[in-house]
Design a protein around this motif. Sequence first.
Motif, PDB file in Angstrom:
ATOM      1  N   ARG A 151     -27.904  21.756   4.725  1.00  0.00           N
ATOM      2  CA  ARG A 151     -28.256  20.671   5.761  1.00  0.00           C
ATOM      3  C   ARG A 151     -27.504  19.427   5.340  1.00  0.00           C
ATOM      4  O   ARG A 151     -27.383  18.341   6.145  1.00  0.00           O
ATOM      5  CB  ARG A 151     -29.658  20.307   5.898  1.00  0.00           C
ATOM      6  CG  ARG A 151     -30.583  21.544   6.453  1.00  0.00           C
ATOM      7  CD  ARG A 151     -31.816  21.396   6.381  1.00  0.00           C
ATOM      8  NE  ARG A 151     -32.459  22.428   6.641  1.00  0.00           N
ATOM      9  CZ  ARG A 151     -33.401  22.550   7.922  1.00  0.00           C
ATOM     10  NH1 ARG A 151     -32.673  21.924   8.932  1.00  0.00           N
ATOM     11  NH2 ARG A 151     -34.171  23.833   8.085  1.00  0.00           N
ATOM     12  N   VAL A 152     -27.336  19.118   4.031  1.00  0.00           N
ATOM     13  CA  VAL A 152     -27.019  17.833   3.813  1.00  0.00           C
ATOM     14  C   VAL A 152     -25.433  17.807   3.499  1.00  0.00           C
ATOM     15  O   VAL A 152     -24.788  18.259   2.541  1.00  0.00           O
ATOM     16  CB  VAL A 152     -27.506  17.306   2.194  1.00  0.00           C
ATOM     17  CG1 VAL A 152     -27.069  16.202   1.849  1.00  0.00           C
ATOM     18  CG2 VAL A 152     -29.241  17.099   2.497  1.00  0.00           C
ATOM     19  N   PRO A 153     -24.723  16.911   3.967  1.00  0.00           N
ATOM     20  CA  PRO A 153     -23.260  16.564   3.826  1.00  0.00           C
ATOM     21  C   PRO A 153     -22.965  16.080   2.551  1.00  0.00           C
ATOM     22  O   PRO A 153     -23.944  15.193   2.245  1.00  0.00           O
ATOM     23  CB  PRO A 153     -22.985  15.902   5.072  1.00  0.00           C
ATOM     24  CG  PRO A 153     -23.997  14.767   5.475  1.00  0.00           C
ATOM     25  CD  PRO A 153     -25.107  15.730   5.402  1.00  0.00           C
ATOM     26  N   LEU A 154     -21.721  16.179   2.129  1.00  0.00           N
ATOM     27  CA  LEU A 154     -21.225  15.340   1.294  1.00  0.00           C
ATOM     28  C   LEU A 154     -21.359  13.909   1.187  1.00  0.00           C
ATOM     29  O   LEU A 154     -21.010  13.461   2.616  1.00  0.00           O
ATOM     30  CB  LEU A 154     -19.864  15.947   0.704  1.00  0.00           C
ATOM     31  CG  LEU A 154     -19.150  15.202  -0.592  1.00  0.00           C
ATOM     32  CD1 LEU A 154     -20.034  15.754  -1.784  1.00  0.00           C
ATOM     33  CD2 LEU A 154     -17.747  15.628  -0.474  1.00  0.00           C
ATOM     34  N   LYS A 155     -21.459  13.060   0.328  1.00  0.00           N
ATOM     35  CA  LYS A 155     -21.622  11.487   0.588  1.00  0.00           C
ATOM     36  C   LYS A 155     -22.829  11.297   1.528  1.00  0.00           C
ATOM     37  O   LYS A 155     -22.728  10.197   1.850  1.00  0.00           O
ATOM     38  CB  LYS A 155     -20.407  11.020   1.285  1.00  0.00           C
ATOM     39  CG  LYS A 155     -18.955  11.332   0.474  1.00  0.00           C
ATOM     40  CD  LYS A 155     -19.228  10.797  -1.139  1.00  0.00           C
ATOM     41  CE  LYS A 155     -17.797  11.275  -1.678  1.00  0.00           C
ATOM     42  NZ  LYS A 155     -16.431  10.474  -1.271  1.00  0.00           N
TER      43      LYS A 155
END
Length: 242
Positions: free
Chosen positions: A231-235
Amino acid sequence: MSFDTSLSRRSLLSLSAMAAASAVAGCTSTSGAGRMLDPQPTRLLDRVRPVQIAAAPTDSELAVIYGPIEDGGFLIPAVPYKQIDPRYYRQQVIDPTGEAPGTVVVDTPSRFLYLVQPGGTAMRYGVGIGREGFAWQGDGVIQWRQKWPRWKPPNEMVARQPELAKYSIENGGMEPGLKNPLGARALYIFSGGQDTLYRLHGNPQWRSIGKAVSSGCVRLLNQDIIDLYERVPLKAPIVVKQ
């Protein structure tokens, strides 16, 4: 703050099931869950704004969410979730953080991690906090993510625990796997362009969820860290509150 009333248990289960199917770090312990320090944590965000459940999972949904997973060539065993305090189950809640969608918030005293979503909700995960998990707070970004990371204890830890020398940085660390204390995923937190040495990572020891233990940063159940990773994108921005 608005709330999308069309959310349902069925949609939560669908999202969780899809996510479940689908490296240097010294802040963890190799010897089980560690010594329990604080079995009854106080709550920080909950004292400010009461948390309301948006879509509490049913027992049948939990059996899927925390069932066995084949991932990266490893078979992650099912979690005996009925032996965990239900408030630490992965679930969608009304967002208590006030942060922008896409932000990760670690509420250290409450042993909760939130991923803020659009529409005034957040995915909430139960976490375990180790000694190093109390060492940093502030704003940062998830600079780097890794599936099935190697664990390389820093030289200072090896000096304290010589039995870890075989996993030292010089020796290449511990192979990925079910016994690796970083678990199935690791998210590496940077602030001001510098590595904070603060990690969100998987955890083979389900008994440590909701507890403070003798070692480690922020540990999630392997099923939950896989879900969060998807669920969490990079950066992505992250806020850690002590």
